[in-house]
Design a protein around this motif. Structure first.
Motif, mmCIF file in Angstrom:
data_model
loop_
_atom_site.group_PDB
_atom_site.id
_atom_site.type_symbol
_atom_site.label_atom_id
_atom_site.label_comp_id
_atom_site.label_asym_id
_atom_site.label_seq_id
_atom_site.Cartn_x
_atom_site.Cartn_y
_atom_site.Cartn_z
ATOM 1 N N ALA A 173 -5.487 -9.938 -7.754
ATOM 2 C CA ALA A 173 -5.033 -8.557 -7.924
ATOM 3 C C ALA A 173 -4.565 -8.279 -9.348
ATOM 4 O O ALA A 173 -4.833 -7.201 -9.905
ATOM 5 C CB ALA A 173 -3.900 -8.266 -6.935
ATOM 6 N N LYS A 174 -3.863 -9.215 -9.957
ATOM 7 C CA LYS A 174 -3.340 -8.990 -11.303
ATOM 8 C C LYS A 174 -4.455 -8.792 -12.318
ATOM 9 O O LYS A 174 -4.415 -7.865 -13.132
ATOM 10 C CB LYS A 174 -2.455 -10.169 -11.718
ATOM 11 N N ALA A 175 -5.448 -9.674 -12.270
ATOM 12 C CA ALA A 175 -6.563 -9.567 -13.202
ATOM 13 C C ALA A 175 -7.374 -8.303 -12.948
ATOM 14 O O ALA A 175 -7.793 -7.615 -13.885
ATOM 15 C CB ALA A 175 -7.451 -10.801 -13.108
ATOM 16 N N ALA B 253 0.832 -1.204 0.000
ATOM 17 C CA ALA B 253 0.000 0.000 0.000
ATOM 18 C C ALA B 253 0.868 1.256 0.000
ATOM 19 O O ALA B 253 0.590 2.228 -0.712
ATOM 20 C CB ALA B 253 -0.929 -0.002 1.208
ATOM 21 N N LEU B 254 1.936 1.225 0.799
ATOM 22 C CA LEU B 254 2.861 2.355 0.826
ATOM 23 C C LEU B 254 3.518 2.551 -0.532
ATOM 24 O O LEU B 254 3.610 3.674 -1.041
ATOM 25 C CB LEU B 254 3.931 2.127 1.896
ATOM 26 N N GLY B 255 3.967 1.451 -1.143
ATOM 27 C CA GLY B 255 4.608 1.550 -2.457
ATOM 28 C C GLY B 255 3.682 2.109 -3.509
ATOM 29 O O GLY B 255 4.081 2.934 -4.340
ATOM 30 N N SER B 256 2.415 1.690 -3.482
ATOM 31 C CA SER B 256 1.449 2.208 -4.446
ATOM 32 C C SER B 256 1.235 3.706 -4.265
ATOM 33 O O SER B 256 1.216 4.473 -5.235
ATOM 34 C CB SER B 256 0.115 1.468 -4.277
ATOM 35 N N SER B 257 1.094 4.144 -3.015
ATOM 36 C CA SER B 257 0.869 5.566 -2.745
ATOM 37 C C SER B 257 2.080 6.405 -3.122
ATOM 38 O O SER B 257 1.946 7.516 -3.647
ATOM 39 C CB SER B 257 0.525 5.760 -1.268
ATOM 40 N N VAL B 258 3.274 5.878 -2.864
ATOM 41 C CA VAL B 258 4.494 6.585 -3.263
ATOM 42 C C VAL B 258 4.556 6.698 -4.788
ATOM 43 O O VAL B 258 4.922 7.748 -5.339
ATOM 44 C CB VAL B 258 5.745 5.861 -2.730
ATOM 45 N N ALA B 259 4.179 5.631 -5.489
ATOM 46 C CA ALA B 259 4.203 5.649 -6.957
ATOM 47 C C ALA B 259 3.260 6.712 -7.504
ATOM 48 O O ALA B 259 3.620 7.484 -8.403
ATOM 49 C CB ALA B 259 3.828 4.270 -7.500
ATOM 50 N N VAL B 260 2.051 6.757 -6.954
ATOM 51 C CA VAL B 260 1.082 7.749 -7.416
ATOM 52 C C VAL B 260 1.541 9.167 -7.063
ATOM 53 O O VAL B 260 1.490 10.082 -7.888
ATOM 54 C CB VAL B 260 -0.308 7.478 -6.802
ATOM 55 N N LEU C 22 -1.304 -2.577 -9.517
ATOM 56 C CA LEU C 22 -0.914 -3.910 -9.070
ATOM 57 C C LEU C 22 -0.561 -3.915 -7.586
ATOM 58 O O LEU C 22 -0.974 -4.809 -6.836
ATOM 59 C CB LEU C 22 0.275 -4.417 -9.903
ATOM 60 N N LEU C 23 0.199 -2.922 -7.149
ATOM 61 C CA LEU C 23 0.581 -2.848 -5.745
ATOM 62 C C LEU C 23 -0.636 -2.641 -4.846
ATOM 63 O O LEU C 23 -0.763 -3.272 -3.796
ATOM 64 C CB LEU C 23 1.587 -1.717 -5.535
ATOM 65 N N TRP C 24 -1.538 -1.753 -5.267
ATOM 66 C CA TRP C 24 -2.690 -1.424 -4.428
ATOM 67 C C TRP C 24 -3.631 -2.614 -4.274
ATOM 68 O O TRP C 24 -4.066 -2.937 -3.162
ATOM 69 C CB TRP C 24 -3.445 -0.236 -5.019
ATOM 70 N N TYR C 25 -3.939 -3.263 -5.372
ATOM 71 C CA TYR C 25 -4.867 -4.392 -5.283
ATOM 72 C C TYR C 25 -4.230 -5.597 -4.598
ATOM 73 O O TYR C 25 -4.919 -6.378 -3.934
ATOM 74 C CB TYR C 25 -5.388 -4.749 -6.674
ATOM 75 N N MET D 8 0.249 -4.871 -18.897
ATOM 76 C CA MET D 8 -0.144 -5.942 -17.978
ATOM 77 C C MET D 8 -0.647 -7.173 -18.729
ATOM 78 O O MET D 8 -0.396 -8.309 -18.311
ATOM 79 C CB MET D 8 -1.193 -5.415 -16.992
ATOM 80 N N PHE D 9 -1.345 -6.971 -19.840
ATOM 81 C CA PHE D 9 -1.767 -8.123 -20.649
ATOM 82 C C PHE D 9 -0.543 -8.884 -21.155
ATOM 83 O O PHE D 9 -0.531 -10.118 -21.189
ATOM 84 C CB PHE D 9 -2.617 -7.663 -21.832
ATOM 85 N N ALA D 10 0.487 -8.145 -21.550
ATOM 86 C CA ALA D 10 1.714 -8.795 -22.033
ATOM 87 C C ALA D 10 2.418 -9.558 -20.914
ATOM 88 O O ALA D 10 2.919 -10.670 -21.125
ATOM 89 C CB ALA D 10 2.649 -7.741 -22.630
ATOM 90 N N LEU D 11 2.437 -8.977 -19.724
ATOM 91 C CA LEU D 11 3.107 -9.619 -18.584
ATOM 92 C C LEU D 11 2.371 -10.864 -18.109
ATOM 93 O O LEU D 11 2.997 -11.851 -17.717
ATOM 94 C CB LEU D 11 3.236 -8.620 -17.425
#
Length: 303
Positions: free
Chosen positions: A184-186, A22-29, A235-238, A59-62
């Motif tokens: 989370a990925k989907a 959650a922290l990583g997602s918020s930092v990214a945003v 991805l991080l948030w979900y 994400m579809f490619a990954l």
């Protein structure tokens, strides 16, 4: 006994991983917000559609071959998620910023932790914890101090800002059942796809007269937003919502304006002041309180 200890350790590990995600997602945003300053002259909804489209394609490619099929009910929920949490949020945000100061809008949207602290548990048919509510209130107070400009705002602008707040909360609340059912990925991949389609429809309606190719700087900003603030942050948030309660994850939303302030100051696009950094400190206190609450809940819930 050893099984209980092992299970408790696993739950604590999952909770701490969830807080870090959650922290990583918020930092990214938050760190990506400064990149949007390069897009002030570019057609807004077109930029959002391209951003989400690149994120979805990445994400579809990954995850090619590993994404589950969705039922009609899940597809409907994905459509609601894209409409409210992505397209709706961006439309309300853009219209609000045309009427009121960005600091006012940021202060209103900064109430996300409080809304999630109350609505998340109620949707799960449980009572909000006092610790989560207090932590959310502290985080929101700090976010308001960081962003509030003191400028007057008209009622329509405030209503639109409230719409952006609702969209930001929907991005989490609407997605929770999807995260539980398809992962989370989907959820992140399909949400970005829905956002790209819906923002693209709006872009066709409002951006056609000003449509043009992005400059090199604008292209770099869109790419950064797509990879960091969309694919990475989603991805991080979900993944965090799959491990910790939404009210705990919501406290980390207060980190977004703090990171935006720091990166903006470093890049020379934001003004700093002692009061704003005091607000950042208040956010930190609330986030630490929320994280400690997650640890205690995971420990207490162990058999």
């Amino acid at each position: 006994m050893s099984l209980s200890v092992s299970r408790a350790a696993e739950q604590r590990s999952g909770a701490w991983l969830g807080t870090l995600l959650a922290l990583g997602s918020s930092v990214a945003v938050g760190s990506a917000i400064a990149a949007t300053t390069a897009l002030t002259e570019f057609p807004i909804m077109t930029g959002q559609a391209v951003r989400y489209g690149i994120a979805a394609a990445l994400m579809f490619a990954l995850f090619w071959g590993r994404l589950p099929r969705v039922s009609t009910a899940q597809l409907t929920r994905i459509g609601v998620l894209g409409t409210t949490g992505l397209a709706g949020f961006n439309i309300c945000l853009v219209l609000a910023l045309q009427r009121v100061d960005a600091g006012v809008v940021g202060a209103v949207v900064g109430a996300v932790p409080v809304v999630l602290a109350l609505a998340g548990p109620l949707m799960a048919r449980r009572s909000p914890t006092m610790r989560a509510v207090v932590a959310a209130g502290i985080v929101t107070t700090g976010a308001v101090v960081v962003q509030w400009s003191g400028a007057a705002a008209d009622p329509v602008g405030l209503l639109l800002a409230a719409g952006a707040l609702a969209g930001e909360c929907a991005f989490s609340l609407v997605a929770i059942p999807l995260v539980r059912e398809i992962g989370a990925k989907a959820t992140a991949t399909y949400a970005a796809t829905a956002g790209a389609v819906l923002c693209g429809i709006v872009a066709v309606l409002i951006d056609v007269p000003t449509a043009r190719l992005p400059t090199m700087g604008e292209s770099a900003a869109i790419l950064y937003l797509a990879v960091v603030a969309s694919a990475g942050a989603f991805l991080l948030w979900y993944a965090a919502l799959d491990r910790i309660p939404v009210e705990t994850a919501g406290a980390f939303a207060g980190v977004v304006p703090v990171c935006a302030l720091v990166t903006g100051v470093l890049l020379g696009v934001s003004e700093s002041s002692p009061l704003r950094f005091v607000g950042a400190g208040i956010v930190g206190v609330g986030v630490v309180l929320a994280a400690r609450g997650t640890r205690q809940v995971s420990t207490a819930g162990s058999p």
